[in-house]
Design an enzyme around this catalytic site. Structure first.
Site, PDB file in Angstrom:
ATOM      1  N   THR A  72     -27.140  58.089 -35.573  1.00 29.92           N
ATOM      2  CA  THR A  72     -27.663  59.449 -35.387  1.00 29.92           C
ATOM      3  C   THR A  72     -27.166  60.044 -34.072  1.00 29.92           C
ATOM      4  O   THR A  72     -26.674  61.186 -34.049  1.00 29.92           O
ATOM      5  CB  THR A  72     -29.213  59.424 -35.413  1.00 29.92           C
ATOM      6  OG1 THR A  72     -29.634  58.901 -36.670  1.00 29.92           O
ATOM      7  CG2 THR A  72     -29.783  60.820 -35.211  1.00 29.92           C
ATOM      8  N   ASN A 151     -24.325  57.576 -48.166  1.00 30.15           N
ATOM      9  CA  ASN A 151     -25.327  56.519 -48.117  1.00 30.15           C
ATOM     10  C   ASN A 151     -26.166  56.434 -49.384  1.00 30.15           C
ATOM     11  O   ASN A 151     -26.675  55.383 -49.718  1.00 30.15           O
ATOM     12  CB  ASN A 151     -26.246  56.726 -46.908  1.00 30.15           C
ATOM     13  CG  ASN A 151     -26.700  58.157 -46.745  1.00 30.15           C
ATOM     14  OD1 ASN A 151     -25.869  59.069 -46.609  1.00 30.15           O
ATOM     15  ND2 ASN A 151     -27.986  58.381 -46.783  1.00 30.15           N
ATOM     16  N   GLN A 179     -21.746  54.055 -43.181  1.00 30.62           N
ATOM     17  CA  GLN A 179     -21.860  53.251 -44.404  1.00 30.62           C
ATOM     18  C   GLN A 179     -20.605  52.432 -44.716  1.00 30.62           C
ATOM     19  O   GLN A 179     -20.624  51.632 -45.655  1.00 30.62           O
ATOM     20  CB  GLN A 179     -22.192  54.149 -45.601  1.00 30.62           C
ATOM     21  CG  GLN A 179     -23.631  54.665 -45.601  1.00 30.62           C
ATOM     22  CD  GLN A 179     -24.672  53.569 -45.840  1.00 30.62           C
ATOM     23  OE1 GLN A 179     -24.401  52.569 -46.498  1.00 30.62           O
ATOM     24  NE2 GLN A 179     -25.853  53.757 -45.304  1.00 30.62           N
ATOM     25  N   THR A 237     -28.212  53.399 -18.536  1.00 29.51           N
ATOM     26  CA  THR A 237     -27.830  51.994 -18.406  1.00 29.51           C
ATOM     27  C   THR A 237     -27.542  51.429 -19.794  1.00 29.51           C
ATOM     28  O   THR A 237     -28.314  51.643 -20.728  1.00 29.51           O
ATOM     29  CB  THR A 237     -28.967  51.198 -17.726  1.00 29.51           C
ATOM     30  OG1 THR A 237     -29.201  51.783 -16.448  1.00 29.51           O
ATOM     31  CG2 THR A 237     -28.619  49.724 -17.579  1.00 29.51           C
ATOM     32  N   CYS A 325     -41.414  61.846 -52.408  1.00 24.42           N
ATOM     33  CA  CYS A 325     -42.415  61.403 -51.435  1.00 24.42           C
ATOM     34  C   CYS A 325     -41.866  60.433 -50.404  1.00 24.42           C
ATOM     35  O   CYS A 325     -42.248  60.483 -49.242  1.00 24.42           O
ATOM     36  CB  CYS A 325     -43.588  60.755 -52.156  1.00 24.42           C
ATOM     37  SG  CYS A 325     -44.308  61.859 -53.368  1.00 24.42           S
TER      38      CYS A 325
HETATM   39  C1  LIG Z   1     -28.053  55.097 -41.413  1.00 23.10           C
HETATM   40  C2  LIG Z   1     -27.142  56.244 -41.337  1.00 23.10           C
HETATM   41  C3  LIG Z   1     -27.106  57.073 -40.203  1.00 23.10           C
HETATM   42  C4  LIG Z   1     -28.053  56.890 -39.054  1.00 23.10           C
HETATM   43  O1  LIG Z   1     -27.770  55.730 -38.309  1.00 23.10           O
HETATM   44  P1  LIG Z   1     -28.878  55.167 -37.308  1.00 23.10           P
HETATM   45  O2  LIG Z   1     -28.183  54.083 -36.549  1.00 23.10           O
HETATM   46  O3  LIG Z   1     -29.996  54.633 -38.153  1.00 23.10           O
HETATM   47  O4  LIG Z   1     -29.303  56.292 -36.424  1.00 23.10           O
HETATM   48  C5  LIG Z   1     -26.199  58.096 -40.167  1.00 23.10           C
HETATM   49  N1  LIG Z   1     -25.345  58.318 -41.191  1.00 23.10           N
HETATM   50  C6  LIG Z   1     -25.350  57.544 -42.293  1.00 23.10           C
HETATM   51  C7  LIG Z   1     -24.370  57.816 -43.381  1.00 23.10           C
HETATM   52  C8  LIG Z   1     -26.243  56.493 -42.409  1.00 23.10           C
HETATM   53  O5  LIG Z   1     -26.242  55.743 -43.503  1.00 23.10           O
END
Ligand SMILES: *Cc1c(COP(=O)(O)O)cnc(C)c1O
Length: 386
Positions: A72, A151, A179, A237, A325
């Site tokens: 993210t 994903n 992914q 850090t 949900c």
């Molecule tokens: C899981 C995922 C993310 C987010 O990664 P995190 O390390 O959980 O923040 C972003 N993009 C895709 C395609 C993902 O599958």
């Protein structure tokens, strides 16, 4: 009851050998890599060794890697970093409708700041058309961001073809490869990308650590400001144990990658065929061939994803759904709607994502249990009239 984990697209277990390398960096090797004394130098050397290992996995220079807190942050840092660094050049981003929220949400926020975003459609398999990318590029376009593989439905995008177009147009290309790194071959030069996001916990490393690859010479505003870490590109850090874990997971992935693909492909295809052959009125979501070796995503008519998921869980099988949900909203998955599914079919989706320890026996068990669950749920469904 034996539990079968088929949600490897959500997260994977940290391998014991990865954890083992991490542990000393929580305790006896606790130095800050920025410190000049021996404690600091010990940590610095380990961080740089991890950087070299990760560079080896994606075929880049170690200096082109910025460690982050995960996929993210890498996505956010790529989008904001490139757009703000190139404000004098333009204000336009091109992305797709099926990106992860970690790309879509920053794009929507950038729109509020006055940037322009084009969200490209995909076809029924979830593929972005490279010609559509080309057609969307204007003289104000700064960045194209298209994920390597989705994903939810597992579709792998034609990034090589897209990069031919972005290079020709002088536009930067970012790909969310969270992914694919550690799952299939990922080579930044073959893909032709300028920026690439990855995350350790999706390929048998720890949670809370990832990286952004930034091709040498690419201008990027830092997303997190503060100290001078990561060559002033990402303050704070370093997460030393996490980075060590990411490096080790990358080393193992590089050694195992062909084995991983060869192991998963037959399991995936047997599961897909078993479901399609044994359950009437089911459709496969995503591309039949250009798809992640771990991904199986189907929509089952007349019933809800959540209901299937909970019944499977009672049988010890862990899966996932693009239905409402579970994501905390009323709308079903934006990905499933973008490939043209009706709300009903999108609500009836279920994803199985395989991992390195899954076996033929696991597939046998799912194929024994799942059709029975569907049959029962359909008998209770007001939509099912047969
Ligand atoms: C899981 C995922 C993310 C987010 O990664 P995190 O390390 O959980 O923040 C972003 N993009 C895709 C395609 C993902 O599958």
């Amino acid at each position: 009851m034996k539990r079968i984990y088929l949600d490897n697209a959500a997260t994977t277990p940290t391998l014991p050998s990865v954890l083992k390398e991490m542990l000393p960096y929580f305790s006896e090797r606790y130095g800050n890599p920025s410190s000049l004394h021996s404690f600091g130098q010990e940590a610095r050397a380990a961080v740089e060794a991890a950087r070299a290992r990760l560079a080896g996995l994606i075929n880049c220079q170690p200096a082109e890697i910025i460690f982050t807190s995960g996929g993210t942050e890498s996505d956010n840092a790529a989008l904001f970093g490139v757009l703000y660094a190139n404000k004098s050049k333009g204000d336009h981003i091109i992305t797709s409708k099926i990106e992860h929220h970690a790309v879509l949400e920053p794009c929507q926020w950038l729109e509020k700041q006055g940037f322009k975003v084009t969200y490209l459609d995909v076809d029924k398999y979830g593929l972005v058309d490279p010609a559509a990318v080309k057609a969307a590029i204007t003289d104000k376009t700064v960045l194209v961001s298209i994920m390597h593989a989705n994903n939810e439905i597992g579709t792998i995008q034609p990034i090589e073809q897209i990069s031919t177009i972005t290079k020709e147009a002088g536009v930067l290309l970012h790909t969310d490869a969270v992914q694919t790194v550690g799952q299939i071959e990922v080579d930044v030069d073959k893909l032709g990308v300028d920026l690439l996001s990855l995350s350790a916990h999706k390929f048998y490393g720890p949670k809370g650590v990832g990286a952004l690859y930034v091709r040498k010479g690419t201008r990027l505003e830092p997303y997190i400001r503060g100290g001078g870490q990561e060559k002033r590109r990402r303050a704070s850090t370093e997460n030393v144990p996490g980075i060590i874990g990411l490096g080790k997971a990358a080393e193992i992935a590089k050694a195992e990658i062909n084995e991983r693909v060869a192991h998963l492909l037959p399991l995936r295809d047997r599961l897909i065929k078993g479901i399609l052959d044994n359950i009437p009125e089911v459709i496969l979501n995503g591309h039949p061939v250009q798809r992640l070796p771990k991904n199986v995503n189907v929509s089952v008519k007349y019933i809800e994803g959540e209901a299937m998921l909970l019944k499977l869980d009672l049988e010890g099988i862990a899966a996932s759904t693009g239905s409402a949900c579970s994501s905390g909203t009323l709308d079903p998955s934006h990905v499933l709607l973008a490939i043209g599914l009706t709300h009903e079919l999108a609500h009836g989706s279920i994803r199985f994502s395989l991992g390195r320890t899954n076996t033929d026996k696991d597939i046998d068990h799912v194929l024994e249990v799942f059709p029975k669950i569907v049959k029962k749920l359909r008998q209770m469904s007001p939509l099912y009239k047969k």
